[in-house]
Design a protein around this motif. Structure first.
Motif, PDB file in Angstrom:
ATOM      1  N   ASP A 116     -11.654  -8.885  14.274  1.00 19.39           N
ATOM      2  CA  ASP A 116     -10.298  -9.408  14.070  1.00 19.39           C
ATOM      3  C   ASP A 116      -9.876 -10.207  13.159  1.00 19.39           C
ATOM      4  O   ASP A 116      -8.973 -10.310  12.236  1.00 19.39           O
ATOM      5  CB  ASP A 116      -9.785  -9.539  15.342  1.00 19.39           C
ATOM      6  CG  ASP A 116      -9.387  -8.219  16.353  1.00 19.39           C
ATOM      7  OD1 ASP A 116      -9.857  -7.105  15.888  1.00 19.39           O
ATOM      8  OD2 ASP A 116      -9.086  -8.677  17.633  1.00 19.39           O
ATOM      9  N   ASP A 125      -5.319  -4.676   8.517  1.00 16.28           N
ATOM     10  CA  ASP A 125      -4.622  -4.089   9.600  1.00 16.28           C
ATOM     11  C   ASP A 125      -5.448  -3.805  10.917  1.00 16.28           C
ATOM     12  O   ASP A 125      -6.318  -3.048  11.131  1.00 16.28           O
ATOM     13  CB  ASP A 125      -4.261  -2.516   8.946  1.00 16.28           C
ATOM     14  CG  ASP A 125      -3.283  -2.046  10.159  1.00 16.28           C
ATOM     15  OD1 ASP A 125      -3.299  -2.401  11.411  1.00 16.28           O
ATOM     16  OD2 ASP A 125      -2.555  -1.006   9.951  1.00 16.28           O
ATOM     17  N   LEU A 127      -4.883  -3.083  13.661  1.00 13.37           N
ATOM     18  CA  LEU A 127      -4.644  -1.945  14.681  1.00 13.37           C
ATOM     19  C   LEU A 127      -5.571  -0.687  14.078  1.00 13.37           C
ATOM     20  O   LEU A 127      -5.920   0.069  14.688  1.00 13.37           O
ATOM     21  CB  LEU A 127      -3.266  -1.526  14.688  1.00 13.37           C
ATOM     22  CG  LEU A 127      -2.370  -2.278  15.558  1.00 13.37           C
ATOM     23  CD1 LEU A 127      -0.965  -2.037  15.621  1.00 13.37           C
ATOM     24  CD2 LEU A 127      -2.626  -2.700  17.243  1.00 13.37           C
ATOM     25  N   ARG A 128      -5.500  -0.718  12.818  1.00  6.94           N
ATOM     26  CA  ARG A 128      -6.237   0.243  12.284  1.00  6.94           C
ATOM     27  C   ARG A 128      -7.768   0.191  11.945  1.00  6.94           C
ATOM     28  O   ARG A 128      -8.616   0.769  11.634  1.00  6.94           O
ATOM     29  CB  ARG A 128      -5.786   0.828  10.895  1.00  6.94           C
ATOM     30  CG  ARG A 128      -4.433   1.671  11.063  1.00  6.94           C
ATOM     31  CD  ARG A 128      -3.668   1.828   9.858  1.00  6.94           C
ATOM     32  NE  ARG A 128      -4.437   2.473   8.895  1.00  6.94           N
ATOM     33  CZ  ARG A 128      -3.884   2.583   7.563  1.00  6.94           C
ATOM     34  NH1 ARG A 128      -2.564   2.262   7.379  1.00  6.94           N
ATOM     35  NH2 ARG A 128      -4.561   3.166   6.604  1.00  6.94           N
ATOM     36  N   GLY A 129      -8.153  -1.389  11.999  1.00  6.84           N
ATOM     37  CA  GLY A 129      -9.466  -1.632  12.021  1.00  6.84           C
ATOM     38  C   GLY A 129      -9.928  -1.725  10.567  1.00  6.84           C
ATOM     39  O   GLY A 129     -10.963  -1.542  10.220  1.00  6.84           O
ATOM     40  N   GLU A 130      -9.123  -1.969   9.727  1.00  5.48           N
ATOM     41  CA  GLU A 130      -9.078  -2.069   8.121  1.00  5.48           C
ATOM     42  C   GLU A 130      -9.193  -3.319   7.484  1.00  5.48           C
ATOM     43  O   GLU A 130      -8.243  -3.910   7.704  1.00  5.48           O
ATOM     44  CB  GLU A 130      -8.297  -1.133   7.581  1.00  5.48           C
ATOM     45  CG  GLU A 130      -8.598   0.441   7.984  1.00  5.48           C
ATOM     46  CD  GLU A 130      -7.717   1.290   7.289  1.00  5.48           C
ATOM     47  OE1 GLU A 130      -6.523   1.075   6.674  1.00  5.48           O
ATOM     48  OE2 GLU A 130      -7.956   2.637   7.298  1.00  5.48           O
ATOM     49  N   LYS A 134      -9.950  -2.762   2.108  1.00  2.53           N
ATOM     50  CA  LYS A 134      -9.635  -1.387   2.413  1.00  2.53           C
ATOM     51  C   LYS A 134      -8.306  -0.973   2.239  1.00  2.53           C
ATOM     52  O   LYS A 134      -7.778  -0.024   1.690  1.00  2.53           O
ATOM     53  CB  LYS A 134     -10.235  -1.014   3.613  1.00  2.53           C
ATOM     54  CG  LYS A 134     -10.053   0.475   4.281  1.00  2.53           C
ATOM     55  CD  LYS A 134     -11.113   1.064   4.156  1.00  2.53           C
ATOM     56  CE  LYS A 134     -11.241   2.594   4.516  1.00  2.53           C
ATOM     57  NZ  LYS A 134     -11.873   3.358   5.247  1.00  2.53           N
ATOM     58  N   VAL A 135      -7.522  -1.756   2.689  1.00  3.23           N
ATOM     59  CA  VAL A 135      -5.931  -1.383   2.983  1.00  3.23           C
ATOM     60  C   VAL A 135      -5.395  -1.528   1.230  1.00  3.23           C
ATOM     61  O   VAL A 135      -4.576  -0.584   0.794  1.00  3.23           O
ATOM     62  CB  VAL A 135      -5.096  -2.469   3.666  1.00  3.23           C
ATOM     63  CG1 VAL A 135      -3.726  -2.409   3.439  1.00  3.23           C
ATOM     64  CG2 VAL A 135      -5.365  -2.369   5.218  1.00  3.23           C
ATOM     65  N   THR A 138      -6.641   1.586  -0.689  1.00  2.28           N
ATOM     66  CA  THR A 138      -5.983   3.031  -0.414  1.00  2.28           C
ATOM     67  C   THR A 138      -4.458   2.821  -0.997  1.00  2.28           C
ATOM     68  O   THR A 138      -3.976   4.030  -1.095  1.00  2.28           O
ATOM     69  CB  THR A 138      -6.109   3.306   1.200  1.00  2.28           C
ATOM     70  OG1 THR A 138      -5.382   2.131   1.770  1.00  2.28           O
ATOM     71  CG2 THR A 138      -7.276   3.418   1.629  1.00  2.28           C
ATOM     72  N   GLN A 139      -4.049   1.773  -1.289  1.00  2.00           N
ATOM     73  CA  GLN A 139      -2.712   1.416  -1.736  1.00  2.00           C
ATOM     74  C   GLN A 139      -2.482   1.789  -3.161  1.00  2.00           C
ATOM     75  O   GLN A 139      -1.549   2.265  -3.721  1.00  2.00           O
ATOM     76  CB  GLN A 139      -1.926   0.462  -1.451  1.00  2.00           C
ATOM     77  CG  GLN A 139      -1.648   0.282   0.194  1.00  2.00           C
ATOM     78  CD  GLN A 139      -1.351  -1.125   0.592  1.00  2.00           C
ATOM     79  OE1 GLN A 139      -1.096  -2.145  -0.239  1.00  2.00           O
ATOM     80  NE2 GLN A 139      -0.688  -1.141   1.783  1.00  2.00           N
TER      81      GLN A 139
END
Length: 144
Positions: A116, A125, A127-130, A134-135, A138-139
């Motif tokens: 975490d 994130d 909650l998404r474990g990323e 990575k976030v 993907t954006q």
């Protein structure tokens, strides 16, 4: 900027946690139960018989004496069941489960917290474990 810790500092904290765990109710109960088992003549005799039978089983296995091995294994199982029926042995085994559960909880808490913290420190994130990388990747997908 956050402090960067050395491996030695982390090991020192781990030793502190180990000391704390070693001084919990669960471990104290485990030690008392083990002492009571060692003081119990009946259990000591059964454990001694069990060890003797286990030695015989190893010998029979080495000499490929299947029938004799099968008989000895039956005796081992019977004595093991008799030992397991003794209340203090049951309490001792439960205390082993409790101590192992505590160790597992500490281990999982450390692992999850590290994960975490990595995610949060990279702007990810949880909650998404990323992680943040990575976030972000993907954006910012190129348009095709």
């Amino acid at each position: 900027m956050e402090k960067i810790y050395t491996k030695e500092e982390i090991i020192e904290k781990a030793k502190e946690i180990a000391h704390m765990i070693a001084n919990t109710e669960q471990v104290e109960f485990f030690k008392r139960a083990e002492a009571q088992i060692n003081e119990n003549q009946k259990v000591r005799e059964k454990i001694s018989s069990l060890k003797s039978l286990q030695t015989q089983a190893v010998n029979f296995q080495a000499y490929e004496k299947a029938r004799a091995l099968s008989i000895i294994e039956g005796k081992i199982e019977k004595i093991q069941e008799e030992i397991d029926e003794v209340p203090i042995v049951q309490e001792f085994k439960q205390s082993q489960v409790d101590v192992n559960g505590l160790l597992q909880l500490v281990s999982n808490t450390i692992a999850n917290s590290v994960t975490d913290e990595i995610i949060e420190s990279t702007g990810g994130d949880v909650l998404r474990g990323e992680t943040g990388s990575k976030v972000q990747s993907t954006q910012h997908k190129p348009l095709s």
